[in-house]
Write a protein that holds these residues in place. Structure first.
Motif, PDB file in Angstrom:
ATOM      1  N   UNK A  43       0.818  -1.323   0.107  1.00  0.00           N
ATOM      2  CA  UNK A  43      -0.044  -0.070  -0.060  1.00  0.00           C
ATOM      3  C   UNK A  43       0.952   1.223  -0.002  1.00  0.00           C
ATOM      4  N   UNK A  44       0.028   2.323  -0.513  1.00  0.00           N
ATOM      5  CA  UNK A  44       1.113   3.582  -0.460  1.00  0.00           C
ATOM      6  C   UNK A  44      -0.249   4.933  -0.428  1.00  0.00           C
ATOM      7  N   UNK A  45      -0.008   5.679   0.571  1.00  0.00           N
ATOM      8  CA  UNK A  45      -0.868   6.694   0.798  1.00  0.00           C
ATOM      9  C   UNK A  45      -2.469   6.326   1.115  1.00  0.00           C
ATOM     10  N   UNK A  46      -2.374   5.224   1.870  1.00  0.00           N
ATOM     11  CA  UNK A  46      -3.671   4.372   2.160  1.00  0.00           C
ATOM     12  C   UNK A  46      -4.303   5.344   3.058  1.00  0.00           C
ATOM     13  N   UNK A  47      -5.601   5.347   3.026  1.00  0.00           N
ATOM     14  CA  UNK A  47      -6.697   6.016   3.934  1.00  0.00           C
ATOM     15  C   UNK A  47      -7.454   5.195   4.515  1.00  0.00           C
ATOM     16  N   UNK A  48      -7.825   5.354   5.965  1.00  0.00           N
ATOM     17  CA  UNK A  48      -8.583   4.501   6.592  1.00  0.00           C
ATOM     18  C   UNK A  48      -9.573   5.594   7.714  1.00  0.00           C
ATOM     19  N   UNK A  49     -10.702   5.015   7.620  1.00  0.00           N
ATOM     20  CA  UNK A  49     -11.594   6.065   8.327  1.00  0.00           C
ATOM     21  C   UNK A  49     -12.673   4.962   9.446  1.00  0.00           C
ATOM     22  N   UNK A  50     -12.969   5.404  10.334  1.00  0.00           N
ATOM     23  CA  UNK A  50     -13.757   4.777  11.317  1.00  0.00           C
ATOM     24  C   UNK A  50     -14.908   5.680  11.253  1.00  0.00           C
ATOM     25  N   UNK A  51     -16.352   4.927  10.906  1.00  0.00           N
ATOM     26  CA  UNK A  51     -17.561   5.911  10.828  1.00  0.00           C
ATOM     27  C   UNK A  51     -18.308   5.193  11.986  1.00  0.00           C
TER      28      UNK A  51
END
Length: 208
Positions: A43-51
């Motif tokens: 991965x590269x510049x991976x974005x993770x978000x908790x909703x």
């Protein structure tokens, strides 16, 4: 061929919240919401978000991971949310801790991941939080009875096998003793009858 390529890309990124997707927490305590991701091609510049409850609204926590060699950069966070994961170790752990849980915090939490290296492949996993006033102790009486009965049966079986071994050992010893008696008895008979193999051979009568 193009379809297979797209299929491989879509399923290369996986997100998991562990073996169970339900978590129970006491009111006014801290609770861990686990999440980890895997990717076949890195991965590269991976974005993770908790909703919380919806993926339409702004997330309660958002992080950016530049590469496997770097830890996440916090892009947005709720004051009551603490990031406790790590992405430079063996697992790509992006877990969070929700502090001072309230009854209103009960609901659906979604861990969403987007990886630009996989043509923005994205995936998510959901965990359900239940908040209670006190933990109810489970009545394990039936379980204990079953375990006791099974344990007793196993104990009886082992005892039976030990008794069987002892009895067989005694029978063998008795049989061995009888064999010795038969040999001794047979020897005595031969001696008395003056047969070959007796302890004392009869002398031939002297020649006149």
């Amino acid at each position: 061929l193009l379809g297979l390529h797209v299929f491989a890309l879509v399923f290369a990124l996986e997100v998991s919240v562990g073996k169970t997707n339900t978590v129970m927490s006491l009111n006014n305590s801290d609770v861990l919401l686990p999440c980890a991701f895997t990717t076949c091609i890195g991965f590269q510049d991976l974005v993770f978000t908790w909703y919380f409850n919806s993926t339409e609204k702004v997330g309660i926590f958002t992080g950016l991971i530049k590469s496997k060699a770097s830890e996440p950069i916090v892009m947005g966070s709720n004051p009551r949310v603490e990031f406790v994961g790590s992405t430079t170790g063996k697992e790509n752990n992006i877990s969070i801790v929700l502090k001072n849980v309230e009854f209103s915090d009960a609901g659906k939490y979604t861990c969403h991941v987007k990886n630009p290296k996989e043509k923005n492949a994205q995936h998510n996993a959901t965990i359900f939080l239940t908040v209670v006033q006190k933990m109810v102790e489970t009545d394990n009486t039936l379980t204990l009875i079953i375990v006791g009965v099974v344990g007793g049966l196993i104990g009886l079986l082992i005892l039976f096998m030990l008794i069987k071994r002892v009895v067989l050992f005694i029978i063998k010893k008795i049989q061995d003793g009888k064999k010795e008696c038969l040999v001794s008895s047979s020897g005595n008979d031969n001696t008395e009858n003056g047969l070959a193999g007796s302890k004392a051979e009869q002398k031939a009568p002297p020649k006149a």
